[in-house]
Design a protein around this motif. Structure first.
Motif: not given
Length: 206
Positions: A95-102, A110-114, A117-123, A171-174
């Motif tokens: 997921f971190g690699e995907l975050l390099e792109h819009p 929405s529940g999924l977007s939230r 966003a929470a997973q991204a905030s960890r980094s 590849s993320d466990a979550w």
């Protein structure tokens, strides 16, 4: 006397397995209505504990202590990528690699977007969206046009992916979660609530 069961669920349940299960339940129980709303898993748990929901469907990362919780279906998240991104036979991406792109995604509330966003905030990061759309079908079309990646349930990606887009595992466990059916102990004593929970639990795995 008619009754209404208040059901809150996360994005994956609302868009994938739930509609068919609700339809079968309503046909079998003509005197029971369902008040169905989408919320994040955390918000669903909060609503159950405050007594403003009867049944909740949540991902298994939340704390369900004090509630009756039973496993329901697998909720595996995957990346849907533009075909132009295909590089060799890559089978997974972080997921971190995907975050390099819009991103192309659902509405930010929405529940999924939230959740994402929470997973991204960890980094210490925030996903940037090129556009937010109302359905996975619409998202898949924009991804196929080459705009950017999306994250969605595997079942939705398999249904909507096709020409112009391909599926890659995260590849993320979550990304591999289970959906749980939750009730309060008091709610489980109500026949209409119990009937809905039983109908959902009998839904075939997808």
């Amino acid at each position: 006397m008619r009754g209404t069961v208040r059901l809150l669920c996360n994005t994956a349940a609302m868009s994938e397995a739930l509609p068919g299960a609700i339809g079968r339940f309503l046909l079998a129980n003509p005197d029971v209505d369902v008040d169905l709303q989408e919320r994040s898993s955390d918000a669903v748990i909060d609503a159950l504990r405050r007594g403003v929901a009867d049944v909740g469907i949540v991902a298994d990362y939340v704390d369900t202590s004090g509630l009756h919780a039973q496993p329901w279906l697998e909720d595996r998240l995957v990346a849907l990528l533009p075909e132009t991104w295909r590089r060799g036979r890559r089978r997974s991406i972080a997921f971190g690699e995907l975050l390099e792109h819009p991103f192309v995604g659902l509405a930010r509330d929405s529940g999924l977007s939230r959740f994402l966003a929470a997973q991204a905030s960890r980094s210490g990061r925030v996903p940037r969206h090129r556009v937010c759309l109302a359905s996975f079908d619409a998202i898949a079309q924009v991804v196929a046009a080459g705009v950017g990646p999306a994250v969605m349930p595997a079942s939705a990606a398999a249904r909507h992916g096709g020409s112009g887009a391909h599926i890659v595992a995260l590849s993320d466990a979550w990304a591999c979660r289970k959906l749980l059916i939750c009730m309060t102990p008091q709610g489980g004593e109500l026949s209409s609530v119990r009937a809905l929970a039983d109908a959902l639990s009998s839904t075939p795995a997808t």
